[in-house]
Design a protein around this motif. Structure first.
Motif, PDB file in Angstrom:
ATOM      1  N   ASP A  99       1.028  -1.331   0.057  1.00 51.79           N
ATOM      2  CA  ASP A  99      -0.035  -0.175   0.032  1.00 51.79           C
ATOM      3  C   ASP A  99       0.837   1.302  -0.038  1.00 51.79           C
ATOM      4  OD1 ASP A  99      -2.804   1.102   0.196  1.00 51.79           O
ATOM      5  OD2 ASP A  99      -1.970   1.966   2.058  1.00 51.79           O
ATOM      6  N   GLU A 100       1.658   1.256   0.806  1.00 54.16           N
ATOM      7  CA  GLU A 100       2.804   2.333   0.818  1.00 54.16           C
ATOM      8  C   GLU A 100       3.319   2.652  -0.457  1.00 54.16           C
ATOM      9  OE1 GLU A 100       5.388   1.948   4.296  1.00 54.16           O
ATOM     10  OE2 GLU A 100       3.512   1.808   5.702  1.00 54.16           O
ATOM     11  N   LEU A 101       3.941   1.339  -1.134  1.00 54.89           N
ATOM     12  CA  LEU A 101       4.733   1.643  -2.306  1.00 54.89           C
ATOM     13  C   LEU A 101       3.775   2.038  -3.613  1.00 54.89           C
ATOM     14  CD1 LEU A 101       6.720  -1.634  -2.280  1.00 54.89           C
ATOM     15  CD2 LEU A 101       7.667   0.531  -2.293  1.00 54.89           C
ATOM     16  N   LEU A 102       2.295   1.583  -3.355  1.00 49.93           N
ATOM     17  CA  LEU A 102       1.421   2.071  -4.362  1.00 49.93           C
ATOM     18  C   LEU A 102       1.118   3.563  -4.374  1.00 49.93           C
ATOM     19  CD1 LEU A 102      -0.985  -0.975  -4.471  1.00 49.93           C
ATOM     20  CD2 LEU A 102       0.571  -0.181  -6.359  1.00 49.93           C
ATOM     21  N   HIS A 103       1.190   4.239  -2.997  1.00 51.85           N
ATOM     22  CA  HIS A 103       1.075   5.425  -2.785  1.00 51.85           C
ATOM     23  C   HIS A 103       2.168   6.229  -3.251  1.00 51.85           C
ATOM     24  CE1 HIS A 103      -0.310   9.031  -0.795  1.00 51.85           C
ATOM     25  NE2 HIS A 103       0.825   9.130  -0.229  1.00 51.85           N
ATOM     26  N   GLY A 123       4.331   5.468  -5.711  1.00 52.18           N
ATOM     27  CA  GLY A 123       3.960   5.107  -7.288  1.00 52.18           C
ATOM     28  C   GLY A 123       3.375   6.070  -7.841  1.00 52.18           C
ATOM     29  N   LYS A 124       1.845   6.226  -7.123  1.00 51.83           N
ATOM     30  CA  LYS A 124       1.085   7.221  -7.759  1.00 51.83           C
ATOM     31  C   LYS A 124       1.715   8.582  -7.374  1.00 51.83           C
ATOM     32  CE  LYS A 124      -3.824   8.546  -6.875  1.00 51.83           C
ATOM     33  NZ  LYS A 124      -4.814   8.543  -5.976  1.00 51.83           N
ATOM     34  N   GLU A 125       2.593   8.877  -6.531  1.00 55.92           N
ATOM     35  CA  GLU A 125       3.121  10.336  -6.184  1.00 55.92           C
ATOM     36  C   GLU A 125       4.226  10.465  -7.406  1.00 55.92           C
ATOM     37  OE1 GLU A 125       4.634  10.526  -2.483  1.00 55.92           O
ATOM     38  OE2 GLU A 125       2.798  11.110  -1.517  1.00 55.92           O
ATOM     39  N   LEU A 126       4.630   9.427  -8.034  1.00 52.73           N
ATOM     40  CA  LEU A 126       5.667   9.522  -9.137  1.00 52.73           C
ATOM     41  C   LEU A 126       4.821   9.552 -10.285  1.00 52.73           C
ATOM     42  CD1 LEU A 126       8.462   7.032  -7.888  1.00 52.73           C
ATOM     43  CD2 LEU A 126       8.486   9.441  -7.767  1.00 52.73           C
ATOM     44  N   GLY A 127       3.644   9.316 -10.520  1.00 55.11           N
ATOM     45  CA  GLY A 127       3.024   9.304 -11.943  1.00 55.11           C
ATOM     46  C   GLY A 127       2.963   8.064 -12.444  1.00 55.11           C
ATOM     47  N   ILE A 128       3.254   7.026 -11.639  1.00 51.41           N
ATOM     48  CA  ILE A 128       2.972   5.563 -12.185  1.00 51.41           C
ATOM     49  C   ILE A 128       1.305   5.211 -12.152  1.00 51.41           C
ATOM     50  CG2 ILE A 128       3.321   3.109 -11.689  1.00 51.41           C
ATOM     51  CD1 ILE A 128       6.268   4.157 -10.511  1.00 51.41           C
ATOM     52  N   THR A 129       0.919   4.962 -13.470  1.00 50.60           N
ATOM     53  CA  THR A 129      -0.367   4.445 -13.598  1.00 50.60           C
ATOM     54  C   THR A 129      -0.608   3.076 -12.905  1.00 50.60           C
ATOM     55  OG1 THR A 129      -0.208   3.628 -15.545  1.00 50.60           O
ATOM     56  CG2 THR A 129      -0.388   5.887 -15.496  1.00 50.60           C
ATOM     57  N   MET A 130      -2.217   3.031 -12.653  1.00 50.70           N
ATOM     58  CA  MET A 130      -2.598   1.638 -12.262  1.00 50.70           C
ATOM     59  C   MET A 130      -2.152   0.500 -13.068  1.00 50.70           C
ATOM     60  SD  MET A 130      -6.169   0.181 -11.262  1.00 50.70           S
ATOM     61  CE  MET A 130      -6.815   1.501 -10.398  1.00 50.70           C
ATOM     62  N   GLU A 131      -2.472   0.974 -14.526  1.00 52.39           N
ATOM     63  CA  GLU A 131      -1.995  -0.234 -15.588  1.00 52.39           C
ATOM     64  C   GLU A 131      -0.485  -0.524 -15.499  1.00 52.39           C
ATOM     65  OE1 GLU A 131      -2.588  -2.879 -18.017  1.00 52.39           O
ATOM     66  OE2 GLU A 131      -4.312  -1.756 -17.243  1.00 52.39           O
ATOM     67  N   CYS A 145       1.431  -0.443 -12.923  1.00 53.81           N
ATOM     68  CA  CYS A 145       1.712  -1.138 -11.968  1.00 53.81           C
ATOM     69  C   CYS A 145       1.118  -2.533 -12.040  1.00 53.81           C
ATOM     70  CB  CYS A 145       0.906  -0.543 -10.653  1.00 53.81           C
ATOM     71  SG  CYS A 145       1.596   0.557  -9.804  1.00 53.81           S
ATOM     72  N   ARG A 146      -0.015  -2.813 -12.579  1.00 44.84           N
ATOM     73  CA  ARG A 146      -0.580  -3.993 -12.893  1.00 44.84           C
ATOM     74  C   ARG A 146       0.246  -4.755 -13.713  1.00 44.84           C
ATOM     75  NH1 ARG A 146      -5.547  -2.756 -14.598  1.00 44.84           N
ATOM     76  NH2 ARG A 146      -6.547  -2.898 -12.683  1.00 44.84           N
ATOM     77  N   SER A 147       0.631  -4.428 -14.737  1.00 47.87           N
ATOM     78  CA  SER A 147       1.722  -4.954 -15.769  1.00 47.87           C
ATOM     79  C   SER A 147       2.724  -5.572 -15.105  1.00 47.87           C
ATOM     80  CB  SER A 147       1.803  -3.992 -17.055  1.00 47.87           C
ATOM     81  OG  SER A 147       2.836  -4.457 -18.110  1.00 47.87           O
ATOM     82  N   PHE A 148       3.586  -4.332 -14.197  1.00 46.99           N
ATOM     83  CA  PHE A 148       4.762  -5.043 -13.760  1.00 46.99           C
ATOM     84  C   PHE A 148       4.401  -6.016 -12.710  1.00 46.99           C
ATOM     85  CE2 PHE A 148       7.713  -4.639 -10.018  1.00 46.99           C
ATOM     86  CZ  PHE A 148       8.806  -4.734 -10.990  1.00 46.99           C
ATOM     87  N   ILE A 149       3.499  -5.833 -11.912  1.00 45.21           N
ATOM     88  CA  ILE A 149       2.959  -6.968 -10.987  1.00 45.21           C
ATOM     89  C   ILE A 149       2.788  -8.088 -11.654  1.00 45.21           C
ATOM     90  CG2 ILE A 149       1.691  -7.788  -9.348  1.00 45.21           C
ATOM     91  CD1 ILE A 149       1.158  -4.950  -8.296  1.00 45.21           C
TER      92      ILE A 149
END
Length: 125
Positions: free
Chosen positions: A94-98, A100-108, A110-114
Protein backbone atom coordinates in the motif's frame (compact mmCIF):
# COMPACT_ATOMS: atom_id res chain seq x y z
CA UNK A 1 17.80 -27.03 3.19
CA UNK A 2 19.59 -23.89 4.42
CA UNK A 3 22.30 -22.10 2.47
CA UNK A 4 24.39 -19.14 3.51
CA UNK A 5 25.34 -16.32 1.16
CA UNK A 6 28.77 -15.22 2.36
CA UNK A 7 28.70 -12.30 -0.11
CA UNK A 8 25.58 -10.86 1.55
CA UNK A 9 25.81 -7.96 3.95
CA UNK A 10 23.13 -9.57 6.11
CA UNK A 11 24.53 -11.29 9.19
CA UNK A 12 24.61 -15.07 9.01
CA UNK A 13 22.13 -15.53 11.86
CA UNK A 14 19.63 -13.24 10.06
CA UNK A 15 20.01 -15.28 6.87
CA UNK A 16 19.28 -18.44 8.86
CA UNK A 17 16.22 -16.82 10.45
CA UNK A 18 14.89 -15.68 7.06
CA UNK A 19 15.43 -19.09 5.44
CA UNK A 20 13.65 -20.93 8.25
CA UNK A 21 10.80 -18.39 8.27
CA UNK A 22 10.19 -19.05 4.59
CA UNK A 23 10.44 -22.83 4.99
CA UNK A 24 7.90 -22.66 7.81
CA UNK A 25 5.52 -20.26 6.06
CA UNK A 26 5.65 -22.27 2.82
CA UNK A 27 4.77 -25.43 4.74
CA UNK A 28 8.04 -27.23 4.02
CA UNK A 29 8.49 -27.41 7.79
CA UNK A 30 5.11 -28.21 9.36
CA UNK A 31 3.81 -27.53 12.87
CA UNK A 32 5.46 -29.80 15.45
CA UNK A 33 8.25 -30.86 13.06
CA UNK A 34 11.57 -31.03 14.87
CA UNK A 35 14.15 -28.46 13.86
CA UNK A 36 17.72 -29.59 13.17
CA UNK A 37 19.79 -29.58 16.33
CA UNK A 38 22.03 -26.57 16.90
CA UNK A 39 25.12 -28.74 16.76
CA UNK A 40 24.19 -30.66 13.60
CA UNK A 41 23.19 -27.51 11.71
CA UNK A 42 26.40 -25.78 12.80
CA UNK A 43 28.43 -28.71 11.46
CA UNK A 44 26.41 -28.85 8.23
CA UNK A 45 26.88 -25.11 7.58
CA UNK A 46 30.43 -24.99 9.01
CA UNK A 47 29.60 -22.12 11.35
CA UNK A 48 29.73 -21.48 15.07
CA UNK A 49 26.92 -23.12 17.09
CA UNK A 50 26.37 -19.79 18.89
CA UNK A 51 25.27 -18.31 15.56
CA UNK A 52 22.65 -21.06 15.15
CA UNK A 53 21.54 -20.59 18.75
CA UNK A 54 21.11 -16.85 18.16
CA UNK A 55 18.96 -17.56 15.09
CA UNK A 56 16.86 -20.11 17.00
CA UNK A 57 16.38 -17.66 19.87
CA UNK A 58 15.11 -15.05 17.42
CA UNK A 59 12.79 -17.58 15.75
CA UNK A 60 11.44 -18.52 19.17
CA UNK A 61 10.87 -14.87 20.14
CA UNK A 62 8.99 -14.35 16.87
CA UNK A 63 6.79 -17.38 17.51
CA UNK A 64 8.07 -19.62 14.71
CA UNK A 65 9.51 -22.34 16.96
CA UNK A 66 9.21 -23.53 20.53
CA UNK A 67 11.72 -25.42 22.69
CA UNK A 68 11.08 -28.72 24.46
CA UNK A 69 13.55 -29.27 27.27
CA UNK A 70 15.86 -32.15 26.50
CA UNK A 71 14.34 -32.78 23.05
CA UNK A 72 15.17 -29.70 20.97
CA UNK A 73 13.19 -27.11 19.04
CA UNK A 74 9.95 -27.65 17.15
CA UNK A 75 7.93 -25.67 14.60
CA UNK A 76 4.99 -23.72 16.02
CA UNK A 77 1.60 -23.44 14.34
CA UNK A 78 1.93 -20.96 11.49
CA UNK A 79 -1.61 -19.73 10.82
CA UNK A 80 -1.29 -16.54 12.85
CA UNK A 81 2.28 -15.93 11.63
CA UNK A 82 1.27 -16.27 7.99
CA UNK A 83 -1.58 -13.80 8.49
CA UNK A 84 0.75 -11.32 10.19
CA UNK A 85 3.26 -11.62 7.32
CA UNK A 86 0.50 -11.13 4.73
CA UNK A 87 -0.80 -8.11 6.61
CA UNK A 88 2.70 -6.59 6.73
CA UNK A 89 3.18 -7.34 3.01
CA UNK A 90 -0.05 -5.58 2.04
CA UNK A 91 0.78 -2.63 4.27
CA UNK A 92 4.17 -2.29 2.55
CA UNK A 93 2.53 -2.70 -0.84
CA UNK A 94 0.00 0.00 0.00
CA UNK A 95 2.83 2.40 0.88
CA UNK A 96 4.68 1.55 -2.35
CA UNK A 97 1.54 2.07 -4.43
CA UNK A 98 0.98 5.45 -2.78
CA UNK A 99 4.60 6.39 -3.54
CA UNK A 100 4.23 5.16 -7.13
CA UNK A 101 1.09 7.23 -7.57
CA UNK A 102 3.01 10.31 -6.39
CA UNK A 103 5.65 9.54 -9.04
CA UNK A 104 2.98 9.40 -11.72
CA UNK A 105 2.95 5.63 -12.20
CA UNK A 106 -0.44 4.53 -13.52
CA UNK A 107 -2.52 1.62 -12.27
CA UNK A 108 -2.00 -0.11 -15.61
CA UNK A 109 1.81 0.23 -15.30
CA UNK A 110 1.65 -1.23 -11.78
CA UNK A 111 -0.62 -4.08 -12.87
CA UNK A 112 1.62 -4.90 -15.83
CA UNK A 113 4.77 -4.87 -13.68
CA UNK A 114 3.20 -7.03 -10.97
CA UNK A 115 1.97 -9.58 -13.52
CA UNK A 116 5.39 -9.80 -15.20
CA UNK A 117 7.20 -10.06 -11.89
CA UNK A 118 4.80 -12.69 -10.59
CA UNK A 119 5.23 -14.79 -13.74
CA UNK A 120 9.02 -14.70 -13.28
CA UNK A 121 8.66 -15.90 -9.69
CA UNK A 122 6.34 -18.74 -10.71
CA UNK A 123 8.88 -19.84 -13.36
CA UNK A 124 11.64 -19.94 -10.71
CA UNK A 125 9.62 -22.10 -8.29
Amino acid sequence: MITIDYQSRAPIYEQIVERFQMLILKGVLRPDDQMPSVRSLAVQLSINPNTIQKAYTQLEQQGYIYPVKGRGNFVSGTGKLAEEKKEAFFQDLDELLHYGKELGITMEECRSFIEQSYRKEVEHD
